[in-house]
Design an enzyme around this catalytic site. Structure first.
Site, PDB file in Angstrom:
ATOM      1  CE1 TYR A 297      -3.385   2.872   0.881  1.00  0.00           C
ATOM      2  CE2 TYR A 297      -2.003   3.293   2.798  1.00  0.00           C
ATOM      3  CZ  TYR A 297      -3.032   3.672   1.956  1.00  0.00           C
ATOM      4  OH  TYR A 297      -3.699   4.850   2.186  1.00  0.00           O
TER       5      TYR A 297
ATOM      6  CE  LYS B 228      -2.560   6.735  -1.513  1.00  0.00           C
ATOM      7  NZ  LYS B 228      -3.804   7.191  -2.216  1.00  0.00           N
TER       8      LYS B 228
ATOM      9  CD1 TRP C  44      -2.185   6.568  11.202  1.00  0.00           C
ATOM     10  CD2 TRP C  44      -2.722   6.537  13.382  1.00  0.00           C
ATOM     11  NE1 TRP C  44      -1.158   5.975  11.890  1.00  0.00           N
ATOM     12  CE2 TRP C  44      -1.454   5.936  13.215  1.00  0.00           C
ATOM     13  CE3 TRP C  44      -3.248   6.642  14.662  1.00  0.00           C
ATOM     14  CZ2 TRP C  44      -0.717   5.430  14.299  1.00  0.00           C
ATOM     15  CZ3 TRP C  44      -2.521   6.147  15.728  1.00  0.00           C
ATOM     16  CH2 TRP C  44      -1.269   5.537  15.543  1.00  0.00           C
TER      17      TRP C  44
END
Ligand SMILES: NC(=O)c1ccc[n+]([C@@H]2O[C@H](COP(=O)([O-])OP(=O)(O)OC[C@H]3O[C@@H](n4cnc5c(N)ncnc54)[C@H](OP(=O)(O)O)[C@@H]3O)[C@@H](O)[C@H]2O)c1
Length: 299
Positions: free
Chosen positions: A134, A138, A159
């Site tokens: 991930y 990204k 978060w």
């Protein structure tokens, strides 16, 4: 009073950030919502390059805002191709289309681009060495979008939680009600960021870019945009519990005791001073936002 509202093509309108963006951007712009399912907006699959090209051509937006992504961090470890297509190929395509059209692109990225070995908040120029698929995809998405030469803004956040979608806060709230006891890791440190704050700050950025006189607009590029302050997942969980009317015994545990397919950074607090200097924006402290978010849920 703003006349001549900019036209925004919003991708991922039914995600956590996308859902809040619809509301925040609606005030200052004409928003065309798109979702993968077709619920709540035009149906648009970001993996379908032809459809994306056609939609951009038809809408002719002033801004393309991409809140869609492959965000399932653990699943991404085995869905590498899908993750790369959505998190890296798609932002590059959006950059190419925006450059052709003269539109601006706003795209979101993550604190998971960092390895987490730092002991002070990461700045935009710090080396990014992701630990997970991930994070890696990204990071590629940021770089490939910026390399298109489009007027692009990449906002790294962290978060993310809110009252809509799937996130840690909603999961904890459910678990606190279902279980009498829970262990949560206390050796990963970051900044929980309310999706609404991300959306409101994004809307302010769009407004500022729109209002700045030719040649005086803040520089585009890469920015960190997270809540102020820091905590661990355990600290975040404790704060959620304190704001609820339930009892649960929450104990700290270590990452070692809670193995997951994807490795996560032990420390991923981001330094937001570049955003503050360029746009005069500073997101509130994470704890204040959490209180507001949970109060909003009860009203
Ligand atoms: N969540 C976090 O903690 C976090 C942290 C840091 C950065 N970010 C970044 O912030 C941004 C927004 O994240 P978020 O938490 O709002 O994500 P989210 O709630 O998971 O939403 C992602 C959206 O992308 C859509 N999507 C997935 N595949 C698609 C496709 N092929 N075509 C079009 N849309 C597709 C999803 O639709 P379906 O629901 O229909 O699949 C969903 O609406 C992302 O760039 C993410 O990487 C998130």
């Amino acid at each position: 009073m703003i006349d001549n509202k900019p036209k925004v093509l919003l991708l991922g309108s039914d995600g956590q950030v996308g859902w809040e963006l619809q509301r925040a951007l609606g005030v200052i712009s004409e928003v065309v919502n798109t979702t993968l399912s077709g619920q709540g907006g035009l149906q648009l699959d970001l993996l379908d390059a032809k459809a994306v090209r056609e939609t951009v051509g038809q809408i002719e937006p002033d801004y393309i805002i991409n809140a869609a992504a492959h965000t399932a961090v653990d699943t991404a470890e085995t869905e590498v191709d899908l993750s790369r297509r959505l998190n890296a190929d798609a932002p590059e395509l959006l950059g190419q289309l925006a450059a052709e059209l003269g539109a601006k692109v706003i795209h979101y990225s993550t604190d998971f681009v960092f390895s987490g070995t730092s002991d002070k908040p990461y700045r935009e120029e710090d080396a990014a060495t992701p630990l997970s698929v991930y994070g890696q995809t990204k990071l590629e998405g940021e770089q490939r979008l910026l390399a298109t030469g489009a007027d692009a803004l990449v906002l790294r956040t962290s978060w993310v939680y809110g009252n809509y979608g799937h996130n840690f806060m909603l999961t904890m709230m459910r678990l606190f009600r279902e279980k009498g006891q829970l262990s949560v890791v206390d050796d990963q440190i970051g900044a929980p960021t309310w999706s609404r704050m991300i959306a409101e700050a994004t809307a302010q950025i769009v407004h500022q870019l729109r209002m700045s006189a030719e040649g005086t607009a803040p520089q585009l590029g890469l920015y960190h945009m997270t809540a102020a302050g820091e905590t661990s997942w355990f600290g975040f969980a404790q704060s959620i519990l304190e704001l609820m009317d339930v009892s649960c015994n929450v104990q700290p545990t270590s990452t070692e005791n809670y193995p997951t397919p994807a490795k996560r950074p032990a420390y991923s607090v981001l330094d937001n001073s570049k955003l503050n200097q360029a746009f005069g924006l500073q997101l509130p402290d994470w704890h204040d936002s959490l209180q507001q978010c949970m109060a909003d849920r009860l009203t």
